[in-house]
Write an enzyme that holds these catalytic residues in place. Structure first.
Site, mmCIF file in Angstrom:
data_model
loop_
_atom_site.group_PDB
_atom_site.id
_atom_site.type_symbol
_atom_site.label_atom_id
_atom_site.label_comp_id
_atom_site.label_asym_id
_atom_site.label_seq_id
_atom_site.Cartn_x
_atom_site.Cartn_y
_atom_site.Cartn_z
ATOM 1 N N LYS A 45 39.438 40.078 39.830
ATOM 2 C CA LYS A 45 40.198 40.831 40.829
ATOM 3 C C LYS A 45 40.074 40.191 42.221
ATOM 4 C CE LYS A 45 41.954 43.531 37.973
ATOM 5 N NZ LYS A 45 41.443 44.642 37.212
HETATM 6 C C1 LIG Z 1 41.584 45.707 36.169
HETATM 7 C C2 LIG Z 1 42.317 46.975 36.289
HETATM 8 C C3 LIG Z 1 41.741 48.202 35.915
HETATM 9 C C4 LIG Z 1 40.463 48.329 35.159
HETATM 10 O O1 LIG Z 1 39.351 47.889 35.767
HETATM 11 P P1 LIG Z 1 38.070 47.368 34.955
HETATM 12 O O2 LIG Z 1 37.113 47.070 36.045
HETATM 13 O O3 LIG Z 1 38.500 46.153 34.197
HETATM 14 O O4 LIG Z 1 37.626 48.462 34.074
HETATM 15 C C5 LIG Z 1 42.466 49.353 36.170
HETATM 16 N N1 LIG Z 1 43.688 49.317 36.708
HETATM 17 C C6 LIG Z 1 44.284 48.172 37.050
HETATM 18 C C7 LIG Z 1 45.657 48.218 37.656
HETATM 19 C C8 LIG Z 1 43.629 46.958 36.831
HETATM 20 O O5 LIG Z 1 44.252 45.819 37.137
#
Ligand SMILES: *Cc1c(COP(=O)(O)O)cnc(C)c1O
Length: 441
Positions: free
Chosen positions: A207
């Site tokens: 991210k």
């Molecule tokens: C990555 C993501 C998540 C989930 O997060 P994790 O940390 O992988 O559990 C939720 N919503 C969106 C839009 C994402 O891109």
């Protein structure tokens, strides 16, 4: 022509011309993320050597710093973003027989936790310009069982809160921001994550705000915060454990009875090594995303007026795309004689831009998970078993979402504003757009 002269063959690289991007493989620095320095390494190492790897003190410091930066009253760190979204939904009262509204184009974790809570999902359209939930496709979906609208700030783009929030208030429905793509994005002077009733963001390694695995819940509402604590952070609800001193008084009598056990029957704590890295990352994050914004805005200004391409970015005062996570462009095939996006991207990749792929997240409203999966052995699909009605939708029900994959493509996620390199990448897109006629057969 001698062998010593470099021959730049004009024309598309896919047809044997010289690629627009030279030495793309040396651009690792241009794209590398997250930026990790000795400061991160030392902070994590200190936790590893401390004998306090499962404590909460660093996490609480990280939470306080994150809340202050974002402009939220409360922040609660979680083991991942999915757990944060689950807790946020529960905090908002999503439970047995309820519904949430969520866009179909997003990562599954924006919607799927509703099923864990005994609820189901009514999927809404996106706006093809913002790629966020379409504010005109919300109100008719709100029913007596609707408890929350999950609003995703998709690919860094803030959703249309000016339109969404009044609708939610009018119907007494909570707004949960999924801010996993948009840490630091600004919407009309306020940071994403502060706009809804509560927000949850992923901080997993891919991210924009990346610390390995983690998540962050933020809210101004002390009741929602307290419910999230009680849901997954049993160690903060008034009962000491071996590792954690009591630090959170739960005020809600109804929650107090259960203190010391998490009401999710699950544990959501962030580990201290991620918290340590998070504190270091946060110090540098504003400057680093400012650089990303400069770079990607530079890329788009180089492509102004090029047929078939439009920026995916917010055009409002005091608004930004944050860390520009999952950087996308809007593709307008009509301006390129209907050239399919797959073919356009193939030609751009041949020019040396590996990140140019078509599309975005796959549709959720047609996914077998929401149509068929019997998660709890009820003898019927969970999404149906938990609903008051069959909310399953077909592809045609959300035609914008179903077709948007043909109108979106990837652009390079620049981390540094290096004009010479960015010009080459922009030249690749421009060249393909200008030669699009040669790609149609
Ligand atoms: C990555 C993501 C998540 C989930 O997060 P994790 O940390 O992988 O559990 C939720 N919503 C969106 C839009 C994402 O891109």
């Amino acid at each position: 022509m001698t062998a010593h002269q470099t021959t730049r063959k004009s024309g598309l690289a896919i047809h044997g011309g010289t690629p627009a991007v030279t030495a793309a493989e040396s651009d690792r620095r241009l794209f590398h993320w997250p930026i990790v320095t000795d400061e991160d390494v030392q902070a994590v190492e200190a936790v590893m050597r401390s004998g306090q790897m499962s404590s909460t003190d660093l996490t609480k410091q990280f939470e306080a710093e994150y809340a202050a930066w974002q402009g939220s009253r409360h922040a609660l760190a979680t083991c991942n973003g999915t757990a944060g979204l689950l807790a946020a939904m529960w905090a908002c009262g999503v439970g047995a027989g309820d519904e949430i509204i969520c866009p179909s184009i997003t990562y599954w974790a924006s919607a799927a936790p509703a099923l864990t809570l005994g609820a189901t999902v009514n999927f809404a359209e996106i706006d093809p310009a913002t790629l966020c939930i379409d504010p005109d496709d919300i109100e008719h979906r709100i029913g007596s069982r609707t408890k929350a609208i999950v609003v995703v700030n998709y690919a860094g783009h803030p959703a249309a809160y000016d339109r969404i929030l009044p609708l939610a208030r009018k119907h007494g429905v909570k707004v949960i921001e999924d801010n996993s793509h948009a840490h630091g994005s600004m919407y009309k002077g306020r940071m994403c994550g502060t706009l809804g009733d509560i927000a949850a963001a992923s901080m997993m390694g891919g991210k924009s705000f990346a610390i390995g695995e983690g998540g962050m819940i933020t809210t101004d509402d002390p009741k929602l915060y307290e419910r999230c604590v009680a849901f997954g952070h049993y160690e903060r609800t008034g009962v000491p454990s071996n590792y954690n001193p009591v630090d959170q008084q739960v005020h809600d009598e109804a929650l107090l009875r259960f203190q010391g056990l998490p009401l999710s029957a699950a544990k959501h704590r962030m580990n201290q090594m991620c918290s340590a890295m998070g504190r270091v990352q946060l110090k540098h994050y504003p400057a680093r995303i400012a650089e990303i914004q400069k770079a990607i805005n530079r890329f788009w200004s180089l492509l102004e007026g090029v047929p078939g391409l439009r920026p995916h970015r917010i055009d409002e005062p005091n608004s930004t795309m944050g860390g520009w996570y999952f950087s996308r462009g809007l593709y307008v095939p009509e301006e390129l004689d209907g050239l399919p996006v797959e073919r356009f991207c193939e030609a751009v990749r041949a020019e040396g831009v590996m990140s140019c792929g078509p599309g975005l997240n796959r549709l959720l409203h047609t996914h077998p998970f929401f149509h068929e999966a019997d998660l709890f052995g009820q003898g019927q699909p969970t999404a149906v078993a938990f609903g008051q009605r069959d909310v399953r939708q077909s592809a045609d029900d959300l035609s914008v979402s179903a077709g948007v994959g043909e109108r979106v493509l990837g652009i390079p996620w620049f981390k540094h504003d290096e004009a010479d390199r960015i010009e080459q990448y922009a030249a690749a897109y421009r060249k393909v757009a200008e030669h699009a006629g040669e790609l149609k057969r």
